[in-house]
Design an enzyme around this catalytic site. Structure first.
Site, PDB file in Angstrom:
ATOM      1  N   PRO A  71       0.204   2.681   5.046  1.00 15.52           N
ATOM      2  CA  PRO A  71       1.213   3.739   5.175  1.00 15.52           C
ATOM      3  C   PRO A  71       1.844   4.024   3.815  1.00 15.52           C
ATOM      4  O   PRO A  71       1.897   3.164   2.950  1.00 15.52           O
ATOM      5  CB  PRO A  71       2.242   3.115   6.119  1.00 15.52           C
ATOM      6  N   SER A  84       9.206  -3.494  -2.199  1.00 11.69           N
ATOM      7  CA  SER A  84       7.785  -3.503  -1.843  1.00 11.69           C
ATOM      8  C   SER A  84       7.588  -3.140  -0.383  1.00 11.69           C
ATOM      9  O   SER A  84       8.531  -3.100   0.400  1.00 11.69           O
ATOM     10  CB  SER A  84       7.204  -4.889  -2.111  1.00 11.69           C
ATOM     11  N   LYS A  85       6.331  -2.887  -0.047  1.00  9.58           N
ATOM     12  CA  LYS A  85       5.984  -2.549   1.336  1.00  9.58           C
ATOM     13  C   LYS A  85       6.395  -3.671   2.278  1.00  9.58           C
ATOM     14  O   LYS A  85       6.779  -3.442   3.410  1.00  9.58           O
ATOM     15  CB  LYS A  85       4.482  -2.306   1.452  1.00  9.58           C
ATOM     16  N   ARG A  86       6.289  -4.896   1.781  1.00  6.78           N
ATOM     17  CA  ARG A  86       6.625  -6.048   2.626  1.00  6.78           C
ATOM     18  C   ARG A  86       8.116  -6.158   2.917  1.00  6.78           C
ATOM     19  O   ARG A  86       8.536  -6.876   3.804  1.00  6.78           O
ATOM     20  CB  ARG A  86       6.109  -7.342   1.981  1.00  6.78           C
TER      21      ARG A  86
END
Ligand code: GLU
Length: 516
Positions: free
Chosen positions: A19, A268-270
């Site tokens: 995504p 970040s994405k995390r």
């Protein structure tokens, strides 16, 4: 041709590897704003040369995001345009000829090293104290490539389908320079740039080659992208030169990083959901059944979302903070984009949403509310609903807050917050509450001003404290401790409900239901 008079063509070039993170949306937004502001074209290019990292659904997610945000491209997969195809996996044949060209001109070479040989080279160099060993203008001379092997061996290996990559041959002692629109002049010594792979063993070009070829063939005038690509830019500039396109090198603008709220590292994405806020524009469901929440589903409107993103790196140079997309287009300038990382602030994001909701018309909010509760018009007039909306509008962070904020205006079954009763209800004052009720009910006109006057007079005559009585009255009328103007609320719900709500809470407290 001067850059000013040249056609402005910018591109957003995401890889469909998952995504889109909000950093990606900001890159898309800045490209969109730059194109619109300068009468140029905004292009979407899908960079899917890395088939190993391809994620099903990611490309659709990118398109859905741009659509939701209202920043759709002029050209791109599914959007048309004269420079297609816009997906790199559909352009494989195009890249082949440029790889050949670089090989023929001696700017690139074949490398036959196996993974084990590469590992060995790295560990040997590490043991010699070199921290980050690379395949470069020095190490290539003792590796297995077309620069070190005899020509016949090279031909034989190729004929026998021995796997190979193609690497760019970085010259020694060359100063590679370009002017970044945000960072000024960037100068790199070619000795510090490695011989990057430009074609992989499966024949696919790597990002670097495909990116440069496409930017050239798509006549891209400005490359506006994240800071993480800054180290690659010298290689890209050099590739332009090798391919004979020096006159067409685009202007570069590398955007600052988006940082975690505490400023400690890149967002970040995390970080999505872990820190209590989304980092994706839309919900994303993984094949493993995991869900990452999106700003859209959390109730954010696209315009405030973009407004917030615009401010992560840019500012207009004035105090103005609330911008519609059209206003962003007219005020956006690359020269006002900063170099240093911008901290993401979730509270500020909510504030932007709130500010944009305030700018909505009552009718727009009415339409939203009716969609949530289609029975509302059977029980209340449109005028009444609109008056409630006007009253609660400034208190909304999200449109859906209208349900909670509107509860005591649309139903007599609203919940009474027992913790509030516990904290604020003073039984000794209960008789006064009943007398205040009588006073107000007997007013000749039941409007906000007279209600306020009646209330104030009573408080003053009886030497009571506003701070003690007001919260009790508010809890009786709305069930809560906080809400919009109490006297306007009382006028709006009307005399009958005002009367019955006070009787209800007093009875409940007497009967021990809402023990104070
Ligand atoms: N495909 C790269 C990415 O995923 C694009 C970098 C660029 O804009 O050159 O971010």
């Amino acid at each position: 041709m001067s850059k000013q008079s040249q056609n402005i063509r910018v591109r957003f070039a995401p890889s469909p590897t998952g995504p889109l993170h909000i950093g990606g949306v900001r890159t898309a937004l800045y490209n969109f704003l730059y194109a619109r502001k300068n009468g140029g074209s905004f292009i979407l290019r899908i960079e899917d040369t890395d088939q190993k990292r391809f994620v099903e659904g990611a490309e659709k997610y990118i398109r859905d995001t741009l659509k939701w945000c209202g920043i759709e491209p002029d050209e791109g997969p599914g959007f048309g345009g004269a420079h297609g195809p816009y997906k790199q996996s559909d352009r494989k044949d195009i890249y082949r000829s440029y790889i050949e060209k670089l090989l023929d001109s001696g700017h690139a070479y074949y490398a036959f090293d196996t993974a084990e040989e590469l590992d060995e080279m790295r560990s040997q160099m590490k043991s010699q104290g070199i921290k980050s060993p690379t395949y470069n203008s020095i190490t290539r001379s003792y590796m297995k490539n077309s620069l070190t092997l005899p020509k016949d061996d090279v031909n034989r290996l190729i004929q026998n389908n021995f796997p190979y990559t193609v690497r760019i041959k970085m010259p020694r002692n060359l100063e590679i320079k370009f002017e970044d629109q945000i960072r000024g002049w960037v100068s790199v010594d070619s000795n510090n740039v490695d011989d990057k792979v430009i074609a992989k063993s499966d024949g696919m070009p790597t990002y670097h080659l495909a990116n440069v070829v496409d930017d050239y063939l798509m006549s891209i005038s400005h490359v506006i992208r994240g800071e993480e690509w800054l180290p690659s830019a010298p290689l890209h500039v050099y590739l332009y030169e090798c391919l004979g396109w020096k006159q067409s090198i685009p202007q570069f603008a590398h955007l600052p990083l988006i940082l975690k709220p505490d400023g400690n590292g890149k967002l970040s994405k995390r970080d999505g959901d872990k820190l209590g806020f989304p980092v994706f524009p839309l919900d994303w469901h993984t094949n493993q059944g995991e869900k990452f929440s999106g700003f859209r589903e959390r109730g954010f409107l696209p315009e405030p979302f973009l407004n917030m993103l615009a401010f992560l790196g840019w500012n207009p140079g004035t105090d103005k903070e609330v911008f519609s997309l059209t206003e962003l287009v007219s005020d956006f300038k690359l020269s006002r984009v900063g170099k240093s990382g911008a901290k993401f602030d979730f509270k500020k994001t909510i504030w932007f949403n709130q500010q944009h909701i305030r700018k909505k018309t009552d009718l727009e909010l009415f339409d939203f509310l009716i969609k949530q509760d289609d029975n509302l018009l059977n029980t209340h007039s449109k005028d009444y609903i609109l008056s409630v909306i006007r009253l609660i509008k400034d208190r909304l962070n999200f449109e859906s807050d209208m349900i909670k904020e509107g509860e005591c205006f649309f139903s007599e079954n609203f919940k009474i917050d027992s913790a509030a009763v516990q904290k604020k209800w003073n039984k000794e004052i209960t008789p006064h509450i009943l007398l205040i009720q009588k006073e107000i009910v007997n007013l000749s006109s039941f409007n906000e001003d007279d209600i306020r006057t009646g209330f104030t007079n009573y408080i003053e005559e009886n030497k009571l404290s506003f701070g003690k009585v007001m919260p009790m009255l508010r809890i009786a009328i709305t069930g809560k401790m906080a809400g919009p103007s109490l006297f306007e609320t009382i006028e709006l719900i009307g005399k009958e409900k005002f009367e019955s709500r006070i009787i209800r809470i007093v009875n409940e407290i007497e009967n021990g239901k809402n023990n104070s």
